[in-house]
Design an enzyme around this catalytic site. Structure first.
Site, mmCIF file in Angstrom:
data_model
loop_
_atom_site.group_PDB
_atom_site.id
_atom_site.type_symbol
_atom_site.label_atom_id
_atom_site.label_comp_id
_atom_site.label_asym_id
_atom_site.label_seq_id
_atom_site.Cartn_x
_atom_site.Cartn_y
_atom_site.Cartn_z
ATOM 1 N N GLY A 49 25.634 56.300 54.879
ATOM 2 C CA GLY A 49 24.213 56.644 54.969
ATOM 3 C C GLY A 49 23.718 57.329 53.712
ATOM 4 O O GLY A 49 24.085 56.955 52.596
ATOM 5 N N ALA A 53 21.735 44.949 45.428
ATOM 6 C CA ALA A 53 20.349 45.403 45.602
ATOM 7 C C ALA A 53 20.115 46.203 46.886
ATOM 8 O O ALA A 53 18.959 46.517 47.199
ATOM 9 C CB ALA A 53 19.356 44.265 45.510
ATOM 10 N N ALA A 54 21.187 46.557 47.586
ATOM 11 C CA ALA A 54 21.003 47.413 48.777
ATOM 12 C C ALA A 54 20.398 48.750 48.347
ATOM 13 O O ALA A 54 19.475 49.272 48.978
ATOM 14 C CB ALA A 54 22.340 47.633 49.481
ATOM 15 N N GLY A 55 20.918 49.291 47.237
ATOM 16 C CA GLY A 55 20.386 50.568 46.738
ATOM 17 C C GLY A 55 18.923 50.430 46.321
ATOM 18 O O GLY A 55 18.117 51.333 46.554
ATOM 19 N N ASP A 56 18.587 49.309 45.710
ATOM 20 C CA ASP A 56 17.197 49.091 45.278
ATOM 21 C C ASP A 56 16.274 49.031 46.493
ATOM 22 O O ASP A 56 15.172 49.581 46.475
ATOM 23 C CB ASP A 56 17.066 47.773 44.500
ATOM 24 N N ALA A 112 12.249 45.095 39.641
ATOM 25 C CA ALA A 112 11.602 44.036 40.438
ATOM 26 C C ALA A 112 12.101 44.076 41.889
ATOM 27 O O ALA A 112 11.316 43.862 42.830
ATOM 28 C CB ALA A 112 11.869 42.671 39.815
ATOM 29 N N GLY A 166 16.902 42.351 39.206
ATOM 30 C CA GLY A 166 16.507 43.447 38.311
ATOM 31 C C GLY A 166 16.117 44.618 39.193
ATOM 32 O O GLY A 166 15.377 44.450 40.170
ATOM 33 N N MET A 180 16.819 37.556 35.976
ATOM 34 C CA MET A 180 17.245 36.429 36.802
ATOM 35 C C MET A 180 18.725 36.658 37.091
ATOM 36 O O MET A 180 19.518 36.881 36.168
ATOM 37 C CB MET A 180 17.025 35.094 36.070
ATOM 38 N N ASP A 239 27.065 41.222 51.458
ATOM 39 C CA ASP A 239 26.635 41.249 50.055
ATOM 40 C C ASP A 239 25.753 42.481 49.887
ATOM 41 O O ASP A 239 24.676 42.562 50.484
ATOM 42 C CB ASP A 239 25.860 39.959 49.774
ATOM 43 N N GLY A 276 26.434 54.687 50.647
ATOM 44 C CA GLY A 276 26.936 53.411 51.184
ATOM 45 C C GLY A 276 26.948 53.418 52.702
ATOM 46 O O GLY A 276 25.960 53.782 53.337
ATOM 47 N N SER A 277 28.092 53.029 53.277
ATOM 48 C CA SER A 277 28.166 52.919 54.738
ATOM 49 C C SER A 277 28.042 54.281 55.432
ATOM 50 O O SER A 277 27.839 54.351 56.646
ATOM 51 C CB SER A 277 29.474 52.247 55.156
HETATM 52 O O1 RIB Z 1 20.822 46.483 41.755
HETATM 53 C C1 RIB Z 1 21.025 45.101 41.691
HETATM 54 C C2 RIB Z 1 20.419 44.548 40.443
HETATM 55 O O2 RIB Z 1 21.095 45.074 39.325
HETATM 56 C C3 RIB Z 1 20.520 43.049 40.291
HETATM 57 O O3 RIB Z 1 19.412 42.379 40.816
HETATM 58 C C4 RIB Z 1 20.709 42.868 38.796
HETATM 59 O O4 RIB Z 1 19.695 42.126 38.185
HETATM 60 C C5 RIB Z 1 20.837 44.253 38.213
HETATM 61 O O5 RIB Z 1 19.645 44.703 37.679
#
Ligand code: RIB
Length: 248
Positions: A218, A242-245, A42, A39, A12, A239, A215-216
């Site tokens: 590419g 989580a861009a990488g995720d 997730a 996370g 969370m 913001d 990052g910017s």
């Molecule tokens: O990559 C972003 C994530 O890193 C966030 O959602 C945070 O929970 C951490 O795991």
């Protein structure tokens, strides 16, 4: 259709937006606080599910608490088949995130139940049912190692995003098909000081397909025989959490 399995963390996220980060010892007013599921595991599962390109399964661990139930519901509402170990004595993993007006962020995570997702929680049957297995570094490395070993046994493709950085046994690279790192992780895992040099170190250590997010600027792909870059869309960064995720 290729099925994708994400094994990883669920947190969370408690995010505070502020104009500038406080200095050490300083107290400042923030602009707003939001609480939302996150996370790396997730987030990656959610982004993959939203792409609607493949059925997504997620394996993780949660506490027997409100945060854990909320994240589980969200994953299920996205159509993700979520297999979550419930850990009654642990809180669900969480993250404290600060985001400044310039779009920079600082994140501190508490592992909580993520630290209790153990090698014995991974069933061979689930691995067998999926083509791609996605891993990060917010669950125990012994669990990642077990997943990689099973994926190798059943000839599945492993996508490993070793974030956040932690020292790892480089022998795991032989079980990884796609290693995805950002620039900082590339330098830390390779010990090199430049992108090209760092990429060569990791390829020589057994990485088959290396993806570097920039990052910017590419991202770039490199293997022993091929190399190419992809430009990023130009946007005003508000913001980047989580861009990488999402990219993974
Ligand atoms: O990559 C972003 C994530 O890193 C966030 O959602 C945070 O929970 C951490 O795991």
């Amino acid at each position: 259709m290729n099925k994708i399995l994400v094994v990883g963390s669920m947190n969370m996220d408690y995010t505070i937006y502020c104009e500038k980060f406080p200095l050490d010892g300083e107290t400042i007013y923030g602009k707003k606080r939001i609480v939302q599921p996150g996370g790396k595991g997730a987030n990656q599962a959610a982004a993959a599910a939203k792409s609607r390109l493949a059925p997504i399964t997620f394996i993780g661990a949660r506490g027997d608490d409100h945060d854990g139930k909320t994240i589980e519901n969200l994953l299920k509402n996205l159509g993700i088949a979520a297999f979550l170990k419930v850990c009654p004595d642990l809180e669900t993993g969480n993250a404290t995130i600060d985001v400044s007006d310039s779009g920079e962020n600082k994140i501190i995570i508490i592992a909580g139940s993520n630290g209790n997702l153990l090698p014995s929680d991974i069933s061979e049957d689930i691995i067998k049912e999926h083509e791609y297995i996605v891993l990060q570094n917010e669950i125990p490395q012994s669990t990642n190692a077990r997943v990689m070993e099973l994926a190798h046994k059943y000839n599945k493709k492993v996508v490993y995003n070793p974030a956040p950085y932690r020292p790892i046994d480089k022998n795991v690279f032989q079980y990884v098909d796609y290693l995805a790192v950002n620039e900082v992780e590339l330098m830390r895992y390779s010990g090199a000081e430049g992108i090209k040099e760092g990429a060569d170190v990791l390829l020589n250590e057994g990485v088959k397909h290396l993806i570097i997010t920039l990052g910017s600027d590419g991202s770039m792909y490199k293997s022993k025989n091929e190399e190419f870059s992809i430009k990023a869309h130009k946007v005003k960064a508000v913001d980047t959490v989580a861009a990488g995720d999402t990219y993974i």
